[in-house]
Scaffold this motif. Sequence first.
Motif, PDB file in Angstrom:
ATOM      1  N   ASP A 217      27.402  52.138  -5.462  1.00 20.49           N
ATOM      2  CA  ASP A 217      28.206  51.600  -4.364  1.00 20.49           C
ATOM      3  C   ASP A 217      27.322  51.208  -3.182  1.00 20.49           C
ATOM      4  O   ASP A 217      26.467  51.989  -2.747  1.00 20.49           O
ATOM      5  CB  ASP A 217      29.222  52.649  -3.898  1.00 20.49           C
ATOM      6  CG  ASP A 217      30.278  52.934  -4.958  1.00 20.49           C
ATOM      7  OD1 ASP A 217      30.529  52.056  -5.791  1.00 20.49           O
ATOM      8  OD2 ASP A 217      30.831  54.051  -4.945  1.00 20.49           O
ATOM      9  N   ILE A 218      27.540  49.999  -2.684  1.00 21.29           N
ATOM     10  CA  ILE A 218      26.849  49.534  -1.480  1.00 21.29           C
ATOM     11  C   ILE A 218      27.861  48.832  -0.582  1.00 21.29           C
ATOM     12  O   ILE A 218      28.933  48.419  -1.031  1.00 21.29           O
ATOM     13  CB  ILE A 218      25.682  48.582  -1.810  1.00 21.29           C
ATOM     14  CG1 ILE A 218      26.179  47.377  -2.616  1.00 21.29           C
ATOM     15  CG2 ILE A 218      24.590  49.294  -2.578  1.00 21.29           C
ATOM     16  CD1 ILE A 218      25.082  46.365  -2.896  1.00 21.29           C
ATOM     17  N   ALA A 219      27.533  48.695   0.690  1.00 20.81           N
ATOM     18  CA  ALA A 219      28.450  48.064   1.645  1.00 20.81           C
ATOM     19  C   ALA A 219      28.676  46.600   1.267  1.00 20.81           C
ATOM     20  O   ALA A 219      27.713  45.863   1.026  1.00 20.81           O
ATOM     21  CB  ALA A 219      27.881  48.161   3.049  1.00 20.81           C
ATOM     22  N   PRO A 220      29.930  46.151   1.201  1.00 25.65           N
ATOM     23  CA  PRO A 220      30.204  44.762   0.824  1.00 25.65           C
ATOM     24  C   PRO A 220      29.478  43.741   1.704  1.00 25.65           C
ATOM     25  O   PRO A 220      28.975  42.731   1.206  1.00 25.65           O
ATOM     26  CB  PRO A 220      31.726  44.645   0.982  1.00 25.65           C
ATOM     27  CG  PRO A 220      32.234  46.037   0.841  1.00 25.65           C
ATOM     28  CD  PRO A 220      31.180  46.910   1.421  1.00 25.65           C
ATOM     29  N   GLY A 221      29.424  44.013   2.996  1.00 29.09           N
ATOM     30  CA  GLY A 221      28.767  43.061   3.892  1.00 29.09           C
ATOM     31  C   GLY A 221      27.303  42.879   3.567  1.00 29.09           C
ATOM     32  O   GLY A 221      26.769  41.756   3.618  1.00 29.09           O
ATOM     33  N   SER A 222      26.630  43.971   3.204  1.00 34.28           N
ATOM     34  CA  SER A 222      25.214  43.878   2.844  1.00 34.28           C
ATOM     35  C   SER A 222      25.026  43.051   1.571  1.00 34.28           C
ATOM     36  O   SER A 222      24.083  42.263   1.466  1.00 34.28           O
ATOM     37  CB  SER A 222      24.634  45.278   2.638  1.00 34.28           C
ATOM     38  OG  SER A 222      24.692  46.022   3.835  1.00 34.28           O
ATOM     39  N   LEU A 223      25.940  43.216   0.615  1.00 32.11           N
ATOM     40  CA  LEU A 223      25.848  42.448  -0.615  1.00 32.11           C
ATOM     41  C   LEU A 223      26.114  40.972  -0.348  1.00 32.11           C
ATOM     42  O   LEU A 223      25.437  40.091  -0.899  1.00 32.11           O
ATOM     43  CB  LEU A 223      26.829  42.989  -1.648  1.00 32.11           C
ATOM     44  CG  LEU A 223      26.800  42.301  -3.018  1.00 32.11           C
ATOM     45  CD1 LEU A 223      25.413  42.392  -3.643  1.00 32.11           C
ATOM     46  CD2 LEU A 223      27.830  42.922  -3.944  1.00 32.11           C
ATOM     47  N   ILE A 224      27.090  40.684   0.515  1.00 33.62           N
ATOM     48  CA  ILE A 224      27.377  39.290   0.859  1.00 33.62           C
ATOM     49  C   ILE A 224      26.159  38.634   1.505  1.00 33.62           C
ATOM     50  O   ILE A 224      25.786  37.495   1.176  1.00 33.62           O
ATOM     51  CB  ILE A 224      28.611  39.210   1.793  1.00 33.62           C
ATOM     52  CG1 ILE A 224      29.874  39.599   1.017  1.00 33.62           C
ATOM     53  CG2 ILE A 224      28.757  37.804   2.382  1.00 33.62           C
ATOM     54  CD1 ILE A 224      31.083  39.823   1.894  1.00 33.62           C
ATOM     55  N   ASP A 225      25.517  39.343   2.424  1.00 32.65           N
ATOM     56  CA  ASP A 225      24.313  38.802   3.059  1.00 32.65           C
ATOM     57  C   ASP A 225      23.237  38.506   2.019  1.00 32.65           C
ATOM     58  O   ASP A 225      22.551  37.479   2.089  1.00 32.65           O
ATOM     59  CB  ASP A 225      23.765  39.791   4.090  1.00 32.65           C
ATOM     60  CG  ASP A 225      24.643  39.896   5.332  1.00 32.65           C
ATOM     61  OD1 ASP A 225      25.469  38.988   5.552  1.00 32.65           O
ATOM     62  OD2 ASP A 225      24.509  40.900   6.058  1.00 32.65           O
ATOM     63  N   LEU A 226      23.093  39.399   1.048  1.00 34.48           N
ATOM     64  CA  LEU A 226      22.092  39.196   0.003  1.00 34.48           C
ATOM     65  C   LEU A 226      22.444  37.983  -0.863  1.00 34.48           C
ATOM     66  O   LEU A 226      21.562  37.220  -1.266  1.00 34.48           O
ATOM     67  CB  LEU A 226      22.018  40.457  -0.864  1.00 34.48           C
ATOM     68  CG  LEU A 226      20.711  40.728  -1.612  1.00 34.48           C
ATOM     69  CD1 LEU A 226      19.548  40.836  -0.636  1.00 34.48           C
ATOM     70  CD2 LEU A 226      20.834  42.010  -2.427  1.00 34.48           C
ATOM     71  N   CYS A 227      23.745  37.807  -1.122  1.00 29.94           N
ATOM     72  CA  CYS A 227      24.189  36.665  -1.934  1.00 29.94           C
ATOM     73  C   CYS A 227      23.798  35.328  -1.305  1.00 29.94           C
ATOM     74  O   CYS A 227      23.486  34.363  -2.019  1.00 29.94           O
ATOM     75  CB  CYS A 227      25.709  36.706  -2.119  1.00 29.94           C
ATOM     76  SG  CYS A 227      26.308  38.016  -3.194  1.00 29.94           S
ATOM     77  N   PHE A 228      23.831  35.267   0.025  1.00 29.58           N
ATOM     78  CA  PHE A 228      23.554  34.006   0.718  1.00 29.58           C
ATOM     79  C   PHE A 228      22.152  33.962   1.334  1.00 29.58           C
ATOM     80  O   PHE A 228      21.853  33.075   2.128  1.00 29.58           O
ATOM     81  CB  PHE A 228      24.619  33.770   1.791  1.00 29.58           C
ATOM     82  CG  PHE A 228      25.972  33.435   1.223  1.00 29.58           C
ATOM     83  CD1 PHE A 228      26.311  32.131   0.897  1.00 29.58           C
ATOM     84  CD2 PHE A 228      26.895  34.440   0.969  1.00 29.58           C
ATOM     85  CE1 PHE A 228      27.546  31.826   0.352  1.00 29.58           C
ATOM     86  CE2 PHE A 228      28.136  34.149   0.427  1.00 29.58           C
ATOM     87  CZ  PHE A 228      28.469  32.832   0.112  1.00 29.58           C
ATOM     88  N   SER A 229      21.309  34.900   0.934  1.00 25.99           N
ATOM     89  CA  SER A 229      19.958  34.936   1.492  1.00 25.99           C
ATOM     90  C   SER A 229      19.035  33.903   0.869  1.00 25.99           C
ATOM     91  O   SER A 229      17.979  33.593   1.426  1.00 25.99           O
ATOM     92  CB  SER A 229      19.350  36.333   1.271  1.00 25.99           C
ATOM     93  OG  SER A 229      19.124  36.567  -0.116  1.00 25.99           O
ATOM     94  N   GLY A 230      19.415  33.403  -0.304  1.00 27.19           N
ATOM     95  CA  GLY A 230      18.563  32.449  -1.008  1.00 27.19           C
ATOM     96  C   GLY A 230      17.479  33.117  -1.844  1.00 27.19           C
ATOM     97  O   GLY A 230      16.699  32.439  -2.520  1.00 27.19           O
ATOM     98  N   LYS A 231      17.420  34.444  -1.828  1.00 26.84           N
ATOM     99  CA  LYS A 231      16.367  35.160  -2.551  1.00 26.84           C
ATOM    100  C   LYS A 231      16.695  35.326  -4.038  1.00 26.84           C
ATOM    101  O   LYS A 231      15.790  35.501  -4.860  1.00 26.84           O
ATOM    102  CB  LYS A 231      16.155  36.546  -1.931  1.00 26.84           C
ATOM    103  CG  LYS A 231      15.593  36.529  -0.524  1.00 26.84           C
ATOM    104  CD  LYS A 231      15.568  37.913   0.089  1.00 26.84           C
ATOM    105  CE  LYS A 231      14.685  38.873  -0.689  1.00 26.84           C
ATOM    106  NZ  LYS A 231      14.622  40.212  -0.038  1.00 26.84           N
ATOM    107  N   TYR A 232      17.997  35.283  -4.369  1.00 26.25           N
ATOM    108  CA  TYR A 232      18.391  35.580  -5.734  1.00 26.25           C
ATOM    109  C   TYR A 232      19.380  34.537  -6.253  1.00 26.25           C
ATOM    110  O   TYR A 232      20.187  33.992  -5.491  1.00 26.25           O
ATOM    111  CB  TYR A 232      19.075  36.950  -5.823  1.00 26.25           C
ATOM    112  CG  TYR A 232      18.219  38.109  -5.382  1.00 26.25           C
ATOM    113  CD1 TYR A 232      17.321  38.714  -6.253  1.00 26.25           C
ATOM    114  CD2 TYR A 232      18.317  38.624  -4.083  1.00 26.25           C
ATOM    115  CE1 TYR A 232      16.547  39.792  -5.861  1.00 26.25           C
ATOM    116  CE2 TYR A 232      17.542  39.699  -3.674  1.00 26.25           C
ATOM    117  CZ  TYR A 232      16.652  40.278  -4.568  1.00 26.25           C
ATOM    118  OH  TYR A 232      15.886  41.342  -4.162  1.00 26.25           O
ATOM    119  N   THR A 233      19.343  34.288  -7.559  1.00 26.45           N
ATOM    120  CA  THR A 233      20.386  33.492  -8.199  1.00 26.45           C
ATOM    121  C   THR A 233      21.579  34.401  -8.497  1.00 26.45           C
ATOM    122  O   THR A 233      21.483  35.638  -8.400  1.00 26.45           O
ATOM    123  CB  THR A 233      19.890  32.895  -9.522  1.00 26.45           C
ATOM    124  OG1 THR A 233      19.633  33.976 -10.449  1.00 26.45           O
ATOM    125  CG2 THR A 233      18.616  32.086  -9.329  1.00 26.45           C
TER     126      THR A 233
END
Length: 367
Positions: A217-233
């Motif tokens: 489990d991780i904070a949804p907001g942190s995951l959303i930021d990671l999704c749009f960071s451009g670092k990962y597909t």
Amino acid sequence: MKEKYRILTVNPGSTSTKVALFEEDEALFMTTVEHESAVPGPVQEQLAYRKAGIVREVRQRGYGLEEVDVFAGRGGSMYPCPGGIYEVNEKMLEDARSGPFGEHPARLSCQIVEELKNEYGGKACIVDPPDTDELAEPFRLTGIKEVYNRSAAHALNQKAVGRMYAKEQGTRYEALNLIIAHIGGGVSVTAHEKGRMIDTNDILHGSGPIAPTRCGDIAPGSLIDLCFSGKYTKTELHNLTHKNGGLTALLGTPDIRKIRERIEAGDGYARLCLDSMIASIAKCIGQRAVALKGEVDQILFTGGAARDSYVVEGIRKYVSWIAPVSVRAGELEMQALAAGALRWLRKEEEPENYTGRPVWHMDGTAG
């Protein structure tokens, strides 16, 4: 009633198929049929290849498939359903062939056992499939209408461990409240209330505690930021949740034995990471105690990592105040499949009928 029944169990994995032949509850043999890298890519195309490997293995060991009373498979790619024994039917085969829930080879198991039954006689079933969903309704909703909690745990092994413990205590699984933690590459922690898995985590999507391969489990907001960071597909992020996350992402390996070696060599970061996994599993056990309203008869640890004393004792220190703790290390999936088939043959449990209707819909209605 036949004097002694024979049961062949089948459990397909990504690169191999586990096969075992039982006479009653005694294993005549138990093995893993390894598959070459040349196995056809799409799962459905592997059916004939895997079945041929099973037939060859049984015959090479000197046993006849005509002697088998029940062919029992792991199950998979079914719509959410209660746990139990399910005689293979056409709807189950239809869902397995179409694979609505992905490419895992487990979806071949009901197809393999049905074909073996048709060729050699006997019966075909699956037992406590991965799609087992017995969640109590209050534990299903989330605060986002389009998202709800799914039940995706080690149902087959957990229920087998629950029945084993109950038998040792001279009672029935359905009479106890248990918290069972399966600690392997993925970790599922489940509240079993009188034989039903009323609250658990979704190991397919990485929820629950940190695990050797899951992020937890991780904070949804942190995951959303990671999704749009451009670092990962998108694929890379999915893999971080349920394949390459957890200890693998933190330490480069899911192997607790290797991590223990690093700790013993003085690696403080490795200790912190393993201790964090231990603490997160303990917190999850606490949540399940709440789901059972504090009425917990026993906490049970199972899975491969339950053999590690550092992990087991670390969790025990956090949770022993909730209920007594005991360990049933390893995986009992093949024995559990045989035990389910044997209960059916002995008329101790009637098979369920798989309808393909989910037990719950997103509008809150039952299946």
